[in-house]
Motif scaffolding. Structure first.
Motif, mmCIF file in Angstrom:
data_model
loop_
_atom_site.group_PDB
_atom_site.id
_atom_site.type_symbol
_atom_site.label_atom_id
_atom_site.label_comp_id
_atom_site.label_asym_id
_atom_site.label_seq_id
_atom_site.Cartn_x
_atom_site.Cartn_y
_atom_site.Cartn_z
ATOM 1 N N GLU A 305 -58.754 5.378 170.485
ATOM 2 C CA GLU A 305 -58.472 5.346 169.163
ATOM 3 C C GLU A 305 -58.434 6.199 168.144
ATOM 4 N N HIS A 306 -59.794 6.402 168.234
ATOM 5 C CA HIS A 306 -60.671 7.101 167.006
ATOM 6 C C HIS A 306 -60.120 8.342 167.172
ATOM 7 N N PHE A 307 -60.504 8.739 168.054
ATOM 8 C CA PHE A 307 -60.005 10.238 168.780
ATOM 9 C C PHE A 307 -58.638 10.993 168.502
ATOM 10 N N ARG A 308 -57.759 9.441 169.032
ATOM 11 C CA ARG A 308 -56.022 10.320 168.721
ATOM 12 C C ARG A 308 -56.197 10.805 167.168
ATOM 13 N N ALA A 309 -56.744 9.294 166.336
ATOM 14 C CA ALA A 309 -56.483 9.534 165.115
ATOM 15 C C ALA A 309 -57.319 10.965 164.462
ATOM 16 N N ALA A 310 -58.355 11.235 164.715
ATOM 17 C CA ALA A 310 -58.821 12.238 163.924
ATOM 18 C C ALA A 310 -58.157 13.850 164.142
ATOM 19 N N VAL A 311 -57.344 13.818 166.164
ATOM 20 C CA VAL A 311 -57.222 15.047 166.533
ATOM 21 C C VAL A 311 -56.058 15.017 165.350
ATOM 22 N N VAL A 312 -55.210 14.102 165.453
ATOM 23 C CA VAL A 312 -53.865 14.471 164.877
ATOM 24 C C VAL A 312 -53.938 14.555 163.415
ATOM 25 N N LEU A 313 -54.732 13.880 162.583
ATOM 26 C CA LEU A 313 -55.401 14.064 161.293
ATOM 27 C C LEU A 313 -55.413 15.875 161.341
ATOM 28 N N ALA A 314 -55.969 16.538 162.068
ATOM 29 C CA ALA A 314 -56.942 17.617 162.505
ATOM 30 C C ALA A 314 -55.471 18.484 162.565
ATOM 31 N N VAL A 315 -54.723 18.285 162.930
ATOM 32 C CA VAL A 315 -53.701 19.468 163.303
ATOM 33 C C VAL A 315 -52.293 19.428 162.585
ATOM 34 N N ASN A 316 -52.196 18.029 161.926
ATOM 35 C CA ASN A 316 -51.017 18.050 161.014
ATOM 36 C C ASN A 316 -51.542 18.725 159.323
ATOM 37 N N HIS A 317 -50.936 19.732 159.658
ATOM 38 C CA HIS A 317 -51.055 21.040 157.791
ATOM 39 C C HIS A 317 -50.979 21.851 158.590
ATOM 40 N N SER A 318 -50.778 22.171 157.176
ATOM 41 C CA SER A 318 -49.204 23.917 157.202
ATOM 42 C C SER A 318 -51.182 25.025 157.633
ATOM 43 N N GLY A 319 -51.660 25.296 158.445
ATOM 44 C CA GLY A 319 -53.023 25.937 158.874
ATOM 45 C C GLY A 319 -52.978 26.503 160.240
ATOM 46 N N ASP A 320 -54.624 26.958 160.801
ATOM 47 C CA ASP A 320 -54.451 26.822 161.994
ATOM 48 C C ASP A 320 -54.891 25.325 162.454
ATOM 49 N N SER A 321 -53.956 25.315 162.859
ATOM 50 C CA SER A 321 -54.325 23.390 164.086
ATOM 51 C C SER A 321 -54.851 23.950 165.206
ATOM 52 N N ASP A 322 -54.690 25.371 165.422
ATOM 53 C CA ASP A 322 -55.285 24.675 167.643
ATOM 54 C C ASP A 322 -56.790 24.572 166.637
ATOM 55 N N SER A 323 -57.316 25.720 166.438
ATOM 56 C CA SER A 323 -58.748 25.303 165.735
ATOM 57 C C SER A 323 -59.130 24.313 165.003
ATOM 58 N N THR A 324 -58.959 23.894 164.381
ATOM 59 C CA THR A 324 -58.788 22.474 163.376
ATOM 60 C C THR A 324 -59.039 21.129 165.069
ATOM 61 N N GLY A 325 -57.971 21.126 165.136
ATOM 62 C CA GLY A 325 -57.845 20.343 166.443
ATOM 63 C C GLY A 325 -59.387 20.866 167.510
ATOM 64 N N SER A 326 -59.245 22.042 167.682
ATOM 65 C CA SER A 326 -60.171 21.871 168.932
ATOM 66 C C SER A 326 -61.547 21.333 168.561
ATOM 67 N N ILE A 327 -62.526 21.825 167.664
ATOM 68 C CA ILE A 327 -63.158 21.517 167.048
ATOM 69 C C ILE A 327 -63.034 20.102 166.623
ATOM 70 N N ALA A 328 -62.209 19.398 166.446
ATOM 71 C CA ALA A 328 -62.304 18.450 165.914
ATOM 72 C C ALA A 328 -62.447 17.271 167.465
ATOM 73 N N GLY A 329 -61.647 17.724 168.358
ATOM 74 C CA GLY A 329 -61.815 17.294 170.134
ATOM 75 C C GLY A 329 -63.354 17.838 170.265
ATOM 76 N N ASN A 330 -64.331 18.277 170.019
ATOM 77 C CA ASN A 330 -65.450 18.566 170.564
ATOM 78 C C ASN A 330 -66.377 18.221 169.853
#
Length: 368
Positions: A305-330
């Motif tokens: 649940e934490h992983f899902r919530a963090a990645v979803v928050l990290a990618v839903n914005h007007s910006g470099d969503s794959d990089s912010t999602g990747s770093i959060a997932g790492n």
């Protein structure tokens, strides 16, 4: 951290390595579907809450150059460690440079005649890594010079794009070395393509965060350790200090029930921390996403649940969503190990066997 019947157990080094690389690829893949979209377009396509799951994507998603370069970072480190394990000293940054030159070749780039001709390795035969997935301009141009950039003789001296941070988690996964060594390895490798101090420092401190997690610190403690080191660093660039301080402060507010706004919305995320196109912003957005969605108190019984919530928050914005999602997932993969990775997300992940193959090589040279 894996959990058994509510009791904390420490993930194995193997689980952390696999979790970090797979977690980064999952965050990268979800974010890549919306990387160049404004939040208004994301909401129009996926509804008011934005992109929540791979099931919303027809045909799934691909990972981007973020995962490609992360795996080539692994390969460069593996080669250096193979030499070391055989009793032969090798220049780790030279091994990384040669690995990145081979990655350049997969993107249709030409390795200049002045550069050495890298020897092919297992990773180079993986067709999925030869697709061009919006590679960063500084990564391409820095490698195309044929010069091995250094901290003292940088290529792209004004470039501070996030192409350094998104590939740097593997440095923190190497056991039995100190934080200072992690910092130097990561900073030196960042200088191969990006000369701006923020690009190098953001990558290095991100690698140190991964290192602290692998060493056993909790998320907040690891973030505090990194921020403390950054504040004490006389050479630290102010924009990195400011962004990470804001990320930690805002995450604490999100966790405080007495603070009315809670977790930032996508507009607030960009307003406070940036879009993530540059290094310090990408690191800050991902760190905020991880800390703001962390289970409160001692409850770590739901890592998925934490992983899902963090990645979803990290990618839903007007910006470099794959990089912010990747770093959060790492970050979360290194912290929890594989247990945090949603099984249904792994089922649709592109080429998991390639990611696991590179993880297994890193495990083999670091743990025997």
């Amino acid at each position: 951290m894996s959990i058994e019947s509510g009791i904390h157990t420490v993930p194995s080094p193997e689980s952390r390595i696999h979790g970090c690389l797979l977690g980064g690829a999952l965050g990268d893949s979800l974010g890549y579907a919306v990387e160049f979209d404004a939040i208004t377009a994301i909401r129009e396509r996926f509804g008011a809450v934005g992109l929540q799951d791979f099931s919303a994507l027809d045909g799934g998603s691909h990972f981007s150059d973020d995962t490609q370069m992360t795996l080539y970072t692994v390969d460069g480190l593996v080669e250096a460690l193979e030499w070391a394990n055989s009793g032969v000293g090798a220049d780790a940054n030279a091994c990384l440079w040669l690995a990145y030159l081979r990655w350049l070749g997969t993107q249709g780039g030409t390795v200049p005649p002045a550069a050495p001709v890298p020897q092919q390795r297992w990773i180079d035969a993986q067709q999925v890594l030869k697709h061009r997935r919006a590679p960063g301009n500084a990564c391409l141009s820095g490698l195309s010079t044929g010069e091995m950039g250094t901290v003292y003789r940088p290529v792209n001296p004004q470039s501070k794009g996030c192409g350094t941070v998104m590939r740097s988690a593997p440095f923190g996964l190497i056991p039995h070395i100190g934080a200072n060594a992690v910092y130097k390895l990561s900073s030196d490798a960042a200088a191969l393509t990006h000369g701006h101090p923020s690009a190098r420092q953001s990558a290095a401190y991100f690698s140190m965060l991964i290192h602290h997690l692998v060493e056993g610190l909790g998320l907040q403690a690891a973030a505090a350790q990194v921020l403390g080191g950054l504040r004490a660093d006389a050479a630290a660039v102010p924009e990195l200090v400011e962004r990470l301080e804001a990320a930690v402060r805002l995450a604490a507010e999100a966790q405080d029930p007495e603070v009315p706004h809670g977790v930032l919305d996508p507009e607030g995320l960009v307003r406070e921390l940036g879009e993530g196109w540059v290094a310090e912003e990408a690191f800050a957005v991902a760190l905020y996403a991880v800390l703001a969605t962390a289970p409160k108190g001692a409850d770590h019984s739901h890592p998925e649940e934490h992983f899902r919530a963090a990645v979803v928050l990290a990618v839903n914005h007007s910006g470099d969503s794959d990089s912010t999602g990747s770093i959060a997932g790492n970050i979360l993969g290194a912290y929890y190990g594989e247990e945090c990775l949603p099984a249904e997300w792994l089922e649709v992940l592109e080429a998991p066997e390639v990611i696991r193959g590179m993880a297994a090589q890193l495990v083999a040279v670091t743990t025997g």
